[in-house]
Design a protein around this motif. Structure first.
Motif, PDB file in Angstrom:
ATOM      1  N   ASP A 355       0.807  -1.217   0.000  1.00  0.00           N
ATOM      2  CA  ASP A 355       0.000   0.000   0.000  1.00  0.00           C
ATOM      3  C   ASP A 355       0.845   1.275   0.000  1.00  0.00           C
ATOM      4  N   LEU A 356       2.172   1.112   0.025  1.00  0.00           N
ATOM      5  CA  LEU A 356       3.058   2.264  -0.079  1.00  0.00           C
ATOM      6  C   LEU A 356       3.576   2.396  -1.502  1.00  0.00           C
ATOM      7  N   THR A 357       4.084   3.557  -1.834  1.00  0.00           N
ATOM      8  CA  THR A 357       4.607   3.809  -3.174  1.00  0.00           C
ATOM      9  C   THR A 357       6.016   3.245  -3.318  1.00  0.00           C
ATOM     10  N   VAL A 358       6.504   3.246  -4.551  1.00  0.00           N
ATOM     11  CA  VAL A 358       7.885   2.849  -4.806  1.00  0.00           C
ATOM     12  C   VAL A 358       8.836   3.730  -3.995  1.00  0.00           C
ATOM     13  N   ARG A 359       8.584   5.026  -3.999  1.00  0.00           N
ATOM     14  CA  ARG A 359       9.416   5.970  -3.256  1.00  0.00           C
ATOM     15  C   ARG A 359       9.468   5.607  -1.772  1.00  0.00           C
ATOM     16  N   GLU A 360       8.308   5.377  -1.181  1.00  0.00           N
ATOM     17  CA  GLU A 360       8.240   5.095   0.252  1.00  0.00           C
ATOM     18  C   GLU A 360       8.905   3.768   0.593  1.00  0.00           C
ATOM     19  N   ASN A 361       8.758   2.768  -0.283  1.00  0.00           N
ATOM     20  CA  ASN A 361       9.391   1.479  -0.043  1.00  0.00           C
ATOM     21  C   ASN A 361      10.901   1.561  -0.146  1.00  0.00           C
ATOM     22  N   LEU A 362      11.405   2.357  -1.087  1.00  0.00           N
ATOM     23  CA  LEU A 362      12.847   2.442  -1.287  1.00  0.00           C
ATOM     24  C   LEU A 362      13.575   3.051  -0.090  1.00  0.00           C
ATOM     25  N   ALA A 373      11.435   9.944  14.179  1.00  0.00           N
ATOM     26  CA  ALA A 373      11.489  11.356  14.561  1.00  0.00           C
ATOM     27  C   ALA A 373      12.425  12.153  13.654  1.00  0.00           C
ATOM     28  N   ARG A 374      13.339  11.447  12.945  1.00  0.00           N
ATOM     29  CA  ARG A 374      14.290  12.120  12.058  1.00  0.00           C
ATOM     30  C   ARG A 374      14.014  11.689  10.619  1.00  0.00           C
ATOM     31  N   ARG A 375      13.201  12.430   9.940  1.00  0.00           N
ATOM     32  CA  ARG A 375      12.802  12.080   8.589  1.00  0.00           C
ATOM     33  C   ARG A 375      13.990  12.194   7.630  1.00  0.00           C
ATOM     34  N   VAL A 376      14.030  11.283   6.659  1.00  0.00           N
ATOM     35  CA  VAL A 376      15.038  11.390   5.607  1.00  0.00           C
ATOM     36  C   VAL A 376      14.735  12.662   4.807  1.00  0.00           C
ATOM     37  N   PRO A 377      15.704  13.565   4.636  1.00  0.00           N
ATOM     38  CA  PRO A 377      15.441  14.813   3.910  1.00  0.00           C
ATOM     39  C   PRO A 377      14.901  14.539   2.504  1.00  0.00           C
ATOM     40  N   ALA A 378      14.021  15.403   2.041  1.00  0.00           N
ATOM     41  CA  ALA A 378      13.372  15.213   0.745  1.00  0.00           C
ATOM     42  C   ALA A 378      14.398  15.123  -0.386  1.00  0.00           C
ATOM     43  N   ARG A 379      15.444  15.967  -0.319  1.00  0.00           N
ATOM     44  CA  ARG A 379      16.454  15.928  -1.386  1.00  0.00           C
ATOM     45  C   ARG A 379      17.172  14.587  -1.400  1.00  0.00           C
ATOM     46  N   ARG A 380      17.498  14.068  -0.196  1.00  0.00           N
ATOM     47  CA  ARG A 380      18.167  12.763  -0.108  1.00  0.00           C
ATOM     48  C   ARG A 380      17.246  11.664  -0.614  1.00  0.00           C
ATOM     49  N   THR A 381      15.967  11.745  -0.278  1.00  0.00           N
ATOM     50  CA  THR A 381      14.991  10.760  -0.765  1.00  0.00           C
ATOM     51  C   THR A 381      14.943  10.755  -2.283  1.00  0.00           C
ATOM     52  N   GLU A 383      17.248  11.672  -4.367  1.00  0.00           N
ATOM     53  CA  GLU A 383      18.491  11.110  -4.903  1.00  0.00           C
ATOM     54  C   GLU A 383      18.454   9.584  -4.877  1.00  0.00           C
ATOM     55  N   ILE A 384      18.008   9.024  -3.752  1.00  0.00           N
ATOM     56  CA  ILE A 384      17.945   7.565  -3.615  1.00  0.00           C
ATOM     57  C   ILE A 384      16.978   6.966  -4.625  1.00  0.00           C
ATOM     58  N   VAL A 385      15.809   7.560  -4.714  1.00  0.00           N
ATOM     59  CA  VAL A 385      14.767   7.028  -5.600  1.00  0.00           C
ATOM     60  C   VAL A 385      15.228   7.080  -7.045  1.00  0.00           C
ATOM     61  N   GLU A 386      15.766   8.220  -7.475  1.00  0.00           N
ATOM     62  CA  GLU A 386      16.229   8.352  -8.857  1.00  0.00           C
ATOM     63  C   GLU A 386      17.358   7.370  -9.150  1.00  0.00           C
ATOM     64  N   LYS A 387      18.285   7.220  -8.186  1.00  0.00           N
ATOM     65  CA  LYS A 387      19.447   6.353  -8.379  1.00  0.00           C
ATOM     66  C   LYS A 387      19.022   4.905  -8.586  1.00  0.00           C
ATOM     67  N   TYR A 388      18.154   4.376  -7.718  1.00  0.00           N
ATOM     68  CA  TYR A 388      17.865   2.942  -7.769  1.00  0.00           C
ATOM     69  C   TYR A 388      16.785   2.578  -8.774  1.00  0.00           C
ATOM     70  N   ILE A 389      15.892   3.480  -9.088  1.00  0.00           N
ATOM     71  CA  ILE A 389      14.965   3.222 -10.194  1.00  0.00           C
ATOM     72  C   ILE A 389      15.752   3.074 -11.488  1.00  0.00           C
ATOM     73  N   SER A 390      16.757   3.925 -11.656  1.00  0.00           N
ATOM     74  CA  SER A 390      17.585   3.872 -12.862  1.00  0.00           C
ATOM     75  C   SER A 390      18.537   2.683 -12.831  1.00  0.00           C
ATOM     76  N   ALA A 421      20.254   1.120  -0.387  1.00  0.00           N
ATOM     77  CA  ALA A 421      20.231   2.515   0.049  1.00  0.00           C
ATOM     78  C   ALA A 421      20.833   2.695   1.438  1.00  0.00           C
ATOM     79  N   THR A 422      20.893   1.611   2.224  1.00  0.00           N
ATOM     80  CA  THR A 422      21.486   1.695   3.566  1.00  0.00           C
ATOM     81  C   THR A 422      23.004   1.530   3.532  1.00  0.00           C
TER      82      THR A 422
END
Length: 508
Positions: A355-362, A373-381, A383-390, A421-422
């Protein structure tokens, strides 16, 4: 001579999900008395076409006829009433009930308003005998192997008087003998006039059992062929949309770097690590920059060993040293903190969140490691999503698509991207290529080889011994929940060497 009437004819089938064009004007024909394989990469639309045929999905456009009668299925029950039965890779039966109860479920013979148990067992025995199954109908289904459970599911289809039988990846967890038994049953049903739609990623099996093939790519029809007119290399070329020359490059096996690695400090060292009833105590050392394969038959203890390394199961003997620090991991969270990642073979139950998106799962594992409490910054998210989708070729390349709408192979890629990504020191991959098409399998194999070349330690588990042999620097051989041997995978090491170790339990 008049052409035979198709058992199933699907014309112009189109289905669209939010952000995903799953099928685009696809035609498909299935005739009585044939085994017809539906081929294509993950994401090609095979599962969607099957679900359209069996009433799971409605069609946005197109027409379905069954034995000449137009049909509009609003659910699987209507498809079954029309003579269509499906046996899925994950058997959808009631494991807590008896074999007889599963076969006759919903069609129990009755006397005086009550179930006639004697008649139920007698009738179920008749259907079992038709498939060559000599088992006690009173036995609990869960006491039997997956192969027998699948044959029980086919027996149930016979109770429903199926004229069309859909087998979706039925051999993915079967050994060679079980596959031969299933194929014998399929040939018997085919000779009786049953139309069989078969889906498998094992090309040898497809060419052994099939009469015709239909190839899909990116939700569109590539073509319909007889087996004789489409050699394997041409089939793969049509599936992945590349020329035979490009295919030659794709099929080149990753080259194992056989440089000595014993000088590097181990990432993990297990000494006498074990768990009663799960896996016998074992020793295993994992160095940076090497792939260690776990080879063995189903049930040999490969997954159990991997779960102990990750802390998913708690060891009750032995010691685990991580980066020179002895102790035992208290659980997956502790393993992640120490740079260990584990990609489970059960991607739906223990991996992706549909029920989550590709972005949220990655970014899920990375976010869990940081804490909510410490969200992954949007810019970092991004970068990760673009990198691994590609990098992994996830399709569709839409980060906002729900993962449940992706094919199984693309879900596997999302799961793999999540752990990469980890940036782990040790990546444990349990059956990462199961149910994955030829092109995606080659991509993942290349990725594993590259990760090792970059210094990561990888534990690689696969039922396909050729794959283990191709990728591994060392191979730990498992049998009967014990590690029975460990060999360096030299250029002279052959598949027969590994098979013999499995068969003999490591004894000469």
């Amino acid at each position: 001579m008049t052409a035979p009437q198709p058992a199933v004819e699907m014309t112009g089938i189109s289905i669209e999900f939010p952000g995903v064009k799953a099928l685009d004007g696809v035609d498909f024909r299935l005739f009585p008395g044939e085994v017809h394989s539906l081929m294509g990469e993950n994401g090609a639309g095979k599962s969607t076409l099957i679900k359209a045929l069996t009433g799971v999905y409605g069609c946005d456009s197109g027409r379905i006829t069954v034995f000449g009668t137009p049909q509009t299925f609003s659910g699987p029950a209507q498809a079954q009433a029309a003579g269509i039965s499906t046996v899925y890779q994950e058997v959808n039966l009631c494991e807590n009930l008896s074999v007889a109860e599963n076969i006759m479920l919903g069609h129990e013979p009755r006397r005086g308003g009550r179930i006639d148990w004697r008649a139920l067992r007698r009738r179920s025995t008749t259907f079992l005998a038709q498939l060559g199954l000599d088992i006690d109908p009173r036995s609990v289904l869960s006491s039997h192997s997956l192969a027998v459970q699948q044959l029980v599911a086919i027996s149930r289809a016979m109770v429903l008087d199926a004229k069309v039988l859909v087998l979706d990846e039925p051999t993915s967890s079967l050994d060679t003998g079980e596959v031969a038994r299933l194929f014998s049953v399929m040939r018997t049903l085919r000779d009786r006039g049953v139309a069989i739609l078969f889906v498998s990623h094992f090309l040898d099996q497809v060419y052994e059992i099939s009469d015709r093939l239909t190839v899909l790519r990116n939700g569109t029809l590539v073509g319909e062929y007889t087996v004789d007119e489409l050699p394997r290399r041409r089939l793969v070329s049509k599936m992945i949309g590349q020329s035979l020359e490009a295919l030659d490059q794709l099929e080149e096996a990753p080259k194992r770097t056989m440089a000595a690695r014993s000088t590097a400090a181990p990432v993990i060292e297990a000494v006498g690590l074990g768990r009663r009833g799960s896996v016998e105590p074992f020793d295993l050392t994992l160095h940076p920059g090497e792939v260690v394969g776990l080879a063995g038959l189903l049930g040999s203890g490969r997954t159990e060993l991997a779960r102990l390394l990750y802390g998913a199961d708690h060891a009750d003997s032995g010691e685990l040293t991580v980066d020179g620090t002895p102790g035992r991991l208290r659980g997956p969270r502790a393993a992640m903190k120490r740079g260990i990642a584990f990609s489970s073979e059960h991607r739906k139950a223990e991996g992706i969140i549909g029920d989550l998106t590709v972005r949220e799962n990655l970014v899920l594992a990375l976010q869990a490691d940081r804490g909510w409490a410490r969200r992954v910054p949007a810019r970092r998210t991004d970068e990760i999503v673009e990198k691994y989708i590609s990098a992994l070729g996830i399709r569709p390349a839409n980060p906002d698509a729900l993962v449940r709408n992706l094919s199984g192979g693309n879900q596997q890629k999302v799961l793999l991207g999540r752990w990469l990504a980890t940036a782990p020191k040790l990546l444990i991959l349990d059956e990462p290529t199961r149910g994955i098409d030829v092109g995606a399998k080659a991509e993942i194999q290349r990725l594993v080889a590259q990760l090792a070349a970059d210094g990561m330690s990888v534990v690689f588990i696969s039922a396909e011994l050729e794959e283990v042999l191709r990728l591994s620097h060392r191979i730990a051989v498992m049998r009967d929940r014990r590690k029975v041997a460990e060999i360096v995978n030299e250029e002279s090491t052959s598949l027969d060497d590994v098979v013999e170790l499995i068969a003999t339990g490591g004894t000469p």
